[in-house]
Design an enzyme around this catalytic site. Structure first.
Site, PDB file in Angstrom:
ATOM      1  N   PHE A 128      -9.755  12.445 -16.509  1.00 26.87           N
ATOM      2  CA  PHE A 128     -11.205  12.199 -16.384  1.00 26.87           C
ATOM      3  C   PHE A 128     -11.350  11.436 -17.286  1.00 26.87           C
ATOM      4  CE2 PHE A 128     -15.242  13.436 -14.826  1.00 26.87           C
ATOM      5  CZ  PHE A 128     -15.755  12.855 -14.217  1.00 26.87           C
ATOM      6  N   ASP A 200      -7.439  20.233 -20.826  1.00 31.98           N
ATOM      7  CA  ASP A 200      -8.639  20.677 -19.708  1.00 31.98           C
ATOM      8  C   ASP A 200      -7.922  21.393 -18.425  1.00 31.98           C
ATOM      9  OD1 ASP A 200     -10.960  20.011 -18.061  1.00 31.98           O
ATOM     10  OD2 ASP A 200     -11.442  18.090 -18.753  1.00 31.98           O
ATOM     11  N   TYR A 225     -18.750  24.126 -13.143  1.00 31.17           N
ATOM     12  CA  TYR A 225     -19.695  24.427 -11.582  1.00 31.17           C
ATOM     13  C   TYR A 225     -18.388  24.255 -10.349  1.00 31.17           C
ATOM     14  CZ  TYR A 225     -19.078  19.702 -13.567  1.00 31.17           C
ATOM     15  OH  TYR A 225     -18.585  18.944 -14.493  1.00 31.17           O
ATOM     16  N   LYS A 226     -17.675  23.562 -10.991  1.00 32.65           N
ATOM     17  CA  LYS A 226     -16.171  24.011  -9.342  1.00 32.65           C
ATOM     18  C   LYS A 226     -15.848  24.761  -9.279  1.00 32.65           C
ATOM     19  CE  LYS A 226     -14.629  19.720 -12.315  1.00 32.65           C
ATOM     20  NZ  LYS A 226     -15.319  18.261 -11.131  1.00 32.65           N
ATOM     21  N   ARG A 374     -11.700  12.595  -0.896  1.00 31.61           N
ATOM     22  CA  ARG A 374     -10.549  14.062  -1.700  1.00 31.61           C
ATOM     23  C   ARG A 374     -11.363  14.794  -0.922  1.00 31.61           C
ATOM     24  NH1 ARG A 374     -12.403  14.909  -8.160  1.00 31.61           N
ATOM     25  NH2 ARG A 374     -14.686  15.270  -6.593  1.00 31.61           N
TER      26      ARG A 374
END
Ligand SMILES: Cc1ncc(COP(=O)(O)O)c(C=O)c1O
Ligand SMILES: Nc1c(O)cccc1C(=O)C[C@H](N)C(=O)O
Length: 415
Positions: A128, A200, A225-226, A374
Site C-alpha cells: 500500500f 501491516d 476502520y476495515k 475488488r
C-alpha cells in the site's frame, strides 16, 4: 459452464452459518450488498448509542471529569487490549492511537534504531503506497543513508534478505490482489539474517486469526476502520514485541508517551512500556466508537470467521468463473485459500465504470487503479446468498454493458 451452487444451497448455508447471529448486530441499509468491509466496515448498532451517551453524559455533563470518571485517559490501552486478543499479542503490547501511517513512522523509526549499521528497508513495490511513502520519509528524516529496496514478486523476497537489510516491512494481505504472505516463515527467514520485521495488518485484523507472538514478529500496525468496524478514520493500532520495549525508541515524543505526563516535567522521559508509542491526546469520540465496535468481538470464534471467509471467497470465485473469460475478467487473487486474505479481486478493462454500475445496482465494492475491481468478504455480516446475488448482478452488468453509460465514467476523488 454453470454456477456450482443453487440459491437454495446458498440460503441453506446462511441458515446453518455459526456466525449468522452477528448480522443483526450491524446496521446495513436495505437493498445493499456490502462487499467493501475491507475498506470501511459496517456500523455496529451499539456504537450509535454509545457515542451518543459519551457526548451527552460524559462530555455534556461530566465535562473534564470524564478523563478520570469515564477513564477516557486509558482508552488507547483498553482498546489495544481488545485488539491484542485478535492478533495473538500479549497484554501491554498493543495500543490504539493515531493513523496507520503515523504508527508506521513510529515503529519503523524504532526498528531502524534497534538495528544500526544496516542500510536497507525491504518491502514490495505493490505494498500500500502510504507504507512506501512513510519509509521514504523516515529514511530521509534519519539522514543516515537508509534506502528502500522493493521486490516485484513475493517469491523474490527471501533472496533479498541479506546482511545489509535492517528491516523487512510487509503488508500481510495485499490491498490490491488479496495475496497473503506466510508471516511465520518470512519472519523466521528475516530473523535468521538479523533483520527486524514489521507487519501491516490492515487487511488482516478481524478477517482471520493472527499469531504475532507465535510468529515472533517485532512490530505490527493496522487500521481500525476495515474488518474491525471502528468507523471512518478510526484510530489505528500498533504492536511492539515485549523484547523491544524500553529505551527511547520512537521519535514522536509527545506527552502521552512520557513516563508521567501529569508531572508536567519540561524534560522528556519516555515510558518504558507500550505507552511510549503514544504521542498526544486520544480522539475520545473516535476511540469510544472503536472501543464499542471492539466489544462485538468478545465472543467471536476467529476460526469460524476464517472458515466462512474462505467459503465466501470460494463461492464468489466459482460464480464469477462461469462468465469471467467471456467478459475479460482475470482473477488476480490466489485460488489457494492459504495464500489469500478475505477479498476477491479481478483485473479488467473499464473496471471503474463496471464498479460504478455495480454500486448503482446496490453491490458495493471498490476500484483500485489502474484496473482492479475488488470485493471484500466480511464474515460477520455477509450472507452466502448475497455473494451469489452480487455475482449474478455483475454478470448482468457485463452482459448488458450497463457500465457503458456516461454517468459511470466520471471519477470521484475516492474510488
Ligand atoms: C495496507 C494499508 N496500510 C495503510 C493504509 C492506510 O493508512 P492510514 O490509515 O494511515 O490512512 C491502508 C488503507 O488505507 C492500507 O490498506
Ligand atoms: N483509508 C481510506 C480512506 O481514507 C478513504 C477511502 C478508502 C480508504 C481505504 O481504506 C483504502 C484501503 N486501505 C485500500 O485497501 O485501498
Amino acid at each position: 459452464m454453470h454456477s456450482t451452487i443453487t440459491k437454495i444451497d446458498a440460503e441453506q448455508a446462511d441458515f446453518t452459518d455459526p456466525l449468522r447471529s452477528y448480522r443483526d448486530r450491524f446496521d446495513l441499509p436495505d437493498g445493499v450488498l456490502y462487499l467493501d468491509g475491507n475498506s470501511l466496515g459496517a456500523l455496529p448498532k451499539t456504537v450509535r448509542q454509545r457515542v451518543a451517551k459519551t457526548i451527552s453524559e460524559e462530555w455534556g455533563e461530566q465535562l473534564i471529569r470524564s478523563w478520570n470518571t469515564a477513564d477516557w485517559v486509558h482508552l488507547p490501552q483498553r482498546v489495544g487490549r481488545k485488539i491484542a486478543n485478535l492478533i495473538g499479542a500479549g497484554d501491554g503490547s498493543v495500543v490504539t492511537a493515531d493513523s496507520t501511517s503515523i504508527n508506521l513512522f513510529k515503529v519503523l523509526s524504532a526498528a531502524l534504531d534497534l538495528n544500526p549499521g544496516r542500510s536497507k528497508i525491504i518491502s514490495e513495490r505493490d505494498n500500500f503506497p502510504t507504507d512506501l511513502y512513510i519509509a521514504q520519509g523516515v529514511a530521509k528524516q534519519i539522514g543516515k543513508g537508509h534506502r528502500l529496496v522493493l521486490s516485484d514478486a513475493p517469491s523474490d523476497i527471501p533472496d533479498m534478505l541479506d546482511e545489509d537489510a535492517a528491516v523487512l516491512m510487509l503488508t500481510h494481505v495485499n490491498y490490491r490482489n488479496g495475496y497473503r504472505h506466510d508471516m511465520a516463515a518470512l519472519t523466521k527467514m528475516a530473523h535468521d539474517k538479523g533483520i527486524l520485521v514489521i507487519w501491516d495488518l490492515c487487511h488482516t485484523a478481524g478477517a482471520m486469526p493472527v499469531d504475532l507472538t507465535g510468529a515472533g514478529a517485532d512490530f505490527a500496525i493496522g487500521c481500525g476502520y476495515k474488518y474491525l468496524n471502528g468507523g471512518p478514520g478510526a484510530p489505528a493500532f500498533l504492536y511492539v514485541n515485549p523484547r523491544h520495549m524500553g529505551g527511547f525508541r520512537q521519535p514522536l515524543s509527545g506527552w502521552f508517551g512520557h513516563r508521567a505526563p501529569f508531572d508536567f516535567d519540561p524534560s522528556y522521559a519516555p515510558s518504558s512500556n507500550i505507552e511510549q508509542y503514544l504521542c498526544g491526546t486520544p480522539p475520545v469520540l473516535a476511540m469510544v466508537a472503536m472501543d464499542e465496535a471492539m466489544s462485538l468481538w468478545d465472543d467471536v470464534d476467529m476460526t469460524a470467521v476464517r472458515a466462512k471467509s474462505v467459503t465466501l471467497c470460494d463461492l464468489f470465485i466459482q460464480e464469477v468463473d462461469s462468465f469471467a473469460d467471456e467478459f475479460g475478467l482475470k482473477l488476480v487473487t490466489p485460488r489457494d485459500a492459504d495464500r489469500r486474505g478475505s477479498q476477491v479481486s479481478y483485473s479488467c478493462d473499464n473496471g471503474y465504470a463496471i464498479m460504478q454500475a455495480l454500486i448503482a445496482r446496490g453491490v458495493v465494492g471498490d476500484f483500485r487503479a489502474p484496473d482492479i475491481i475488488r470485493f471484500g468478504m466480511t464474515p460477520l455480516y455477509l450472507k452466502f446468498a448475497e455473494v451469489k446475488q452480487a455475482a449474478a448482478i455483475l454478470r448482468d452488468i457485463l452482459e448488458t454493458r450497463a457500465w457503458d453509460a456516461p454517468e459511470f465514467q466520471v471519477r470521484g476523488a475516492v474510488t
